[in-house]
Design an enzyme around this catalytic site. Structure first.
Site, PDB file in Angstrom:
ATOM      1  N   LYS A 197     -13.563   0.908  16.244  1.00 42.08           N
ATOM      2  CA  LYS A 197     -12.258   0.210  16.341  1.00 42.08           C
ATOM      3  C   LYS A 197     -11.696   0.282  17.747  1.00 42.08           C
ATOM      4  O   LYS A 197     -11.102  -0.678  18.233  1.00 42.08           O
ATOM      5  CB  LYS A 197     -11.257   0.862  15.391  1.00 42.08           C
ATOM      6  CG  LYS A 197     -11.144   0.112  14.099  1.00 42.08           C
ATOM      7  CD  LYS A 197     -10.299   0.824  13.086  1.00 42.08           C
ATOM      8  CE  LYS A 197     -10.976   0.625  11.740  1.00 42.08           C
ATOM      9  NZ  LYS A 197     -10.358   1.354  10.684  1.00 42.08           N
ATOM     10  N   PRO A 234      -2.890 -11.795  10.751  1.00 41.95           N
ATOM     11  CA  PRO A 234      -3.213 -11.492  12.144  1.00 41.95           C
ATOM     12  C   PRO A 234      -3.349  -9.980  12.328  1.00 41.95           C
ATOM     13  O   PRO A 234      -2.664  -9.215  11.650  1.00 41.95           O
ATOM     14  CB  PRO A 234      -1.994 -12.012  12.915  1.00 41.95           C
ATOM     15  CG  PRO A 234      -0.905 -12.121  11.908  1.00 41.95           C
ATOM     16  CD  PRO A 234      -1.558 -12.365  10.571  1.00 41.95           C
ATOM     17  N   ASP A 235      -4.242  -9.557  13.205  1.00 36.95           N
ATOM     18  CA  ASP A 235      -4.350  -8.130  13.534  1.00 36.95           C
ATOM     19  C   ASP A 235      -3.389  -7.857  14.692  1.00 36.95           C
ATOM     20  O   ASP A 235      -3.650  -8.223  15.842  1.00 36.95           O
ATOM     21  CB  ASP A 235      -5.794  -7.780  13.927  1.00 36.95           C
ATOM     22  CG  ASP A 235      -5.976  -6.277  14.054  1.00 36.95           C
ATOM     23  OD1 ASP A 235      -5.096  -5.603  14.635  1.00 36.95           O
ATOM     24  OD2 ASP A 235      -7.000  -5.758  13.553  1.00 36.95           O
ATOM     25  N   ILE A 236      -2.263  -7.245  14.361  1.00 34.60           N
ATOM     26  CA  ILE A 236      -1.170  -7.075  15.328  1.00 34.60           C
ATOM     27  C   ILE A 236      -1.644  -6.252  16.523  1.00 34.60           C
ATOM     28  O   ILE A 236      -1.484  -6.623  17.684  1.00 34.60           O
ATOM     29  CB  ILE A 236       0.036  -6.383  14.650  1.00 34.60           C
ATOM     30  CG1 ILE A 236       0.472  -7.187  13.426  1.00 34.60           C
ATOM     31  CG2 ILE A 236       1.183  -6.210  15.633  1.00 34.60           C
ATOM     32  CD1 ILE A 236       1.476  -6.497  12.533  1.00 34.60           C
ATOM     33  N   LYS A 271     -11.126  -3.392  19.161  1.00 35.81           N
ATOM     34  CA  LYS A 271      -9.738  -3.839  19.328  1.00 35.81           C
ATOM     35  C   LYS A 271      -9.265  -3.674  20.765  1.00 35.81           C
ATOM     36  O   LYS A 271      -8.122  -3.970  21.080  1.00 35.81           O
ATOM     37  CB  LYS A 271      -8.821  -3.067  18.378  1.00 35.81           C
ATOM     38  CG  LYS A 271      -9.164  -3.265  16.905  1.00 35.81           C
ATOM     39  CD  LYS A 271      -8.005  -2.915  15.987  1.00 35.81           C
ATOM     40  CE  LYS A 271      -8.446  -2.977  14.529  1.00 35.81           C
ATOM     41  NZ  LYS A 271      -7.355  -3.057  13.587  1.00 35.81           N
ATOM     42  N   LYS A 278       7.655 -17.876 -10.716  1.00 38.37           N
ATOM     43  CA  LYS A 278       6.906 -16.720 -11.220  1.00 38.37           C
ATOM     44  C   LYS A 278       5.624 -17.195 -11.928  1.00 38.37           C
ATOM     45  O   LYS A 278       5.673 -18.140 -12.731  1.00 38.37           O
ATOM     46  CB  LYS A 278       7.796 -15.950 -12.198  1.00 38.37           C
ATOM     47  CG  LYS A 278       7.195 -14.663 -12.665  1.00 38.37           C
ATOM     48  CD  LYS A 278       8.146 -13.920 -13.594  1.00 38.37           C
ATOM     49  CE  LYS A 278       7.415 -12.785 -14.248  1.00 38.37           C
ATOM     50  NZ  LYS A 278       8.171 -12.200 -15.348  1.00 38.37           N
ATOM     51  N   PHE A 336      -4.301   3.478  14.889  1.00 41.15           N
ATOM     52  CA  PHE A 336      -4.650   4.488  13.886  1.00 41.15           C
ATOM     53  C   PHE A 336      -5.811   3.987  13.051  1.00 41.15           C
ATOM     54  O   PHE A 336      -5.981   2.776  12.878  1.00 41.15           O
ATOM     55  CB  PHE A 336      -3.447   4.774  12.970  1.00 41.15           C
ATOM     56  CG  PHE A 336      -2.491   5.747  13.592  1.00 41.15           C
ATOM     57  CD1 PHE A 336      -1.632   5.339  14.589  1.00 41.15           C
ATOM     58  CD2 PHE A 336      -2.467   7.076  13.201  1.00 41.15           C
ATOM     59  CE1 PHE A 336      -0.758   6.222  15.189  1.00 41.15           C
ATOM     60  CE2 PHE A 336      -1.607   7.979  13.793  1.00 41.15           C
ATOM     61  CZ  PHE A 336      -0.747   7.544  14.797  1.00 41.15           C
ATOM     62  N   ASN A 367       0.835  -1.203   0.000  1.00 40.45           N
ATOM     63  CA  ASN A 367       0.000   0.000   0.000  1.00 40.45           C
ATOM     64  C   ASN A 367       0.874   1.259   0.000  1.00 40.45           C
ATOM     65  O   ASN A 367       2.098   1.164   0.007  1.00 40.45           O
ATOM     66  CB  ASN A 367      -0.962  -0.010   1.190  1.00 40.45           C
ATOM     67  CG  ASN A 367      -0.208  -0.082   2.505  1.00 40.45           C
ATOM     68  OD1 ASN A 367       0.544   0.824   2.843  1.00 40.45           O
ATOM     69  ND2 ASN A 367      -0.385  -1.181   3.241  1.00 40.45           N
TER      70      ASN A 367
HETATM   71  O1  C5P Z   1      -8.822  -2.335  11.213  1.00 39.73           O
HETATM   72  P1  C5P Z   1      -7.881  -1.343  10.601  1.00 39.73           P
HETATM   73  O2  C5P Z   1      -6.891  -1.966   9.656  1.00 39.73           O
HETATM   74  O3  C5P Z   1      -8.530  -0.131  10.013  1.00 39.73           O
HETATM   75  O4  C5P Z   1      -7.072  -0.805  11.869  1.00 39.73           O
HETATM   76  C1  C5P Z   1      -6.005   0.070  11.733  1.00 39.73           C
HETATM   77  C2  C5P Z   1      -5.133  -0.058  12.929  1.00 39.73           C
HETATM   78  O5  C5P Z   1      -4.859  -1.428  13.213  1.00 39.73           O
HETATM   79  C3  C5P Z   1      -3.767   0.568  12.728  1.00 39.73           C
HETATM   80  O6  C5P Z   1      -3.311   1.054  13.971  1.00 39.73           O
HETATM   81  C4  C5P Z   1      -2.907  -0.604  12.240  1.00 39.73           C
HETATM   82  O7  C5P Z   1      -1.543  -0.415  12.542  1.00 39.73           O
HETATM   83  C5  C5P Z   1      -3.497  -1.766  13.009  1.00 39.73           C
HETATM   84  N1  C5P Z   1      -3.488  -3.066  12.294  1.00 39.73           N
HETATM   85  C6  C5P Z   1      -2.635  -4.048  12.718  1.00 39.73           C
HETATM   86  N2  C5P Z   1      -2.653  -5.285  12.086  1.00 39.73           N
HETATM   87  C7  C5P Z   1      -3.473  -5.513  11.057  1.00 39.73           C
HETATM   88  C8  C5P Z   1      -4.348  -4.507  10.615  1.00 39.73           C
HETATM   89  C9  C5P Z   1      -4.325  -3.284  11.245  1.00 39.73           C
HETATM   90  O8  C5P Z   1      -1.861  -3.847  13.665  1.00 39.73           O
HETATM   91  N3  C5P Z   1      -3.470  -6.717  10.475  1.00 39.73           N
END
Ligand code: C5P
Length: 401
Positions: free
Chosen positions: A336, A304-306, A340, A288, A322, A209
């Protein structure tokens, strides 16, 4: 006495604002600082060394090759004596010398030889300040953690009006005292994620991105300025690692997750500023992918959502996330925050292309369970300082509750 026990080298370079420096010395001393003045040759055209010696109570240094001065307090000794090296006024020429590490006089040599933080208060004609070369130098200096005080806007000695005036001596003394005494995060450990992640599709292609990493890097610098020990975990970006900050480079979301999880056991504050890819390709191919068919279908699985994983830990640190949104900023951000389990969330409107991703500026709306605050459009480093102060406040109040 906010600057008590603080040794300050005041470097004066050759601009008209130099005439204000005897007053600056007095303002610094009034706050308790010990001041030693170092002048460049051209500074002496604008203000008398004798005046500066009289107000500082110390001999003025101006020559790298003066045997007597070197015998009294050599330049390395002087460099080590300082807790801060303040250059005011800093001319465009001096900023250029500092950028390129020249050491052809005492002041520029001290800037290389001192372990103390360097602070500059630029003063120059507005056209010179806005010149591409000066702005490019400024970027490098800021990346190297050289702090900037001002310049102010207004009428200039040459008659022009615009940015480039040196801040007034009182403002400089106040800001310096604030910086030194606002070590509100001293002893705290902060982990910050920054930049994009890259999700490989095959050996040559990836999904990513537009995140530049600038905001996360600016936050790391701001946190360190407040005394924190910072670990920056960064996706692939075009930025130099900030000096004296432990920076771990990662590529994919899974790698970022692993690196973060290793730091959380001794982390007080976690800031998720990275634009983490939500999905990765289920099956990365080792060869490739050839363009044979008219369509290509890839299956993605969730990363995973860190941030959420950190916030849900049993012993979770204070967490700031953020939210980049194109609509319903407040509602989505608050959603969020809850989902979260965060302590704070900073939301920005990415539908406005002049701020946010890849731009130099940003604006944020910050929310927490009992309040919110708007941080208006500003340069990312300035905004990061405001945000870190807010985080420090909220963190201190939460941990004292
Ligand atoms: O759910 P969303 O992607 O909009 O949330 C954004 C926030 O979550 C940011 O702080 C981003 O760094 C964190 N994030 C993360 N891991 C992911 C997706 C988002 O830590 N897989």
């Amino acid at each position: 006495m906010q600057l008590e026990k603080t040794n300050i080298i005041l470097g004066i370079t050759g601009g008209i604002a130099a005439y204000k420096t005897p007053d600056l010395v007095r303002k610094l001393i009034a706050k308790g600082a010990k001041v030693r003045v170092v002048m460049t040759e051209s500074a002496k055209e604008f203000v008398s060394p004798l005046a500066l010696q009289a107000v500082s109570g110390n001999p003025v240094s101006d020559d790298l090759l003066d045997k007597d001065a070197e015998a009294a307090m050599g330049h390395i000794e002087l460099a080590r004596w300082a807790d801060k090296l303040l250059v005011a006024p800093a001319t465009a020429n001096f900023m250029a010398k500092l950028t390129h590490g020249l050491a052809d006089d005492l002041l520029s040599t001290l800037c290389l030889a001192t372990p103390a933080p360097i602070v500059i208060a630029p003063a120059m004609n507005q056209q010179m300040w806005l010149a591409d070369a000066t702005q490019a130098n400024l970027k490098i200096l800021e990346q190297r953690r050289i702090q900037l005080l001002g310049p102010a806007q207004g009428e200039q000695a040459c008659g022009d009006v615009g940015p480039g005036r040196m801040l007034e001596p009182q403002e400089i003394a106040d800001l310096l005292a604030q910086q030194i005494f606002e070590q509100v995060l001293a002893g705290k450990r902060i982990t910050i994620t920054a930049g994009p992640t890259r999700e490989e599709i095959d050996p040559v292609r990836y999904l990513s991105n537009h995140s530049s990493g600038k905001m996360g890097y600016a936050l790391a610098i701001a946190a360190q300025e407040l005394g924190a020990t910072v670990t920056l975990i960064s996706g692939p970006v075009n930025l130099l690692p900030p000096a004296k900050i432990k920076t771990i480079s990662v590529s994919s979301a899974q790698q970022m997750h692993d690196a973060v999880m290793q730091t959380t056991h001794d982390c007080d504050i976690f800031i998720g500023c990275a634009a983490v890819a939500d999905y990765r390709v289920q099956q990365k191919t080792n060869q490739k992918i050839k363009k044979s068919d008219s369509e290509l279908t890839l299956t993605f699985i969730k990363n995973p959502d860190i941030l959420s994983d950190v916030a849900h830990l049993a012993n979770a640190p204070f967490t700031l996330g953020f939210a980049a949104e194109t609509q319903n900023l407040r509602e989505y951000a608050l959603g969020k925050l809850q989902r979260k389990k965060l302590n704070m969330i900073a939301a920005n409107d990415v539908s406005d292309s002049t701020i946010g991703f890849n731009s130099e500026q940003n604006a944020l709306s910050v929310f927490w369970s009992k309040g919110e605050k708007k941080l208006d459009v500003a340069d990312k480093q300035l905004l990061a300082r405001q945000l870190m102060r807010l985080v420090a406040q909220r963190y201190t109040e939460d941990t004292n509750d």
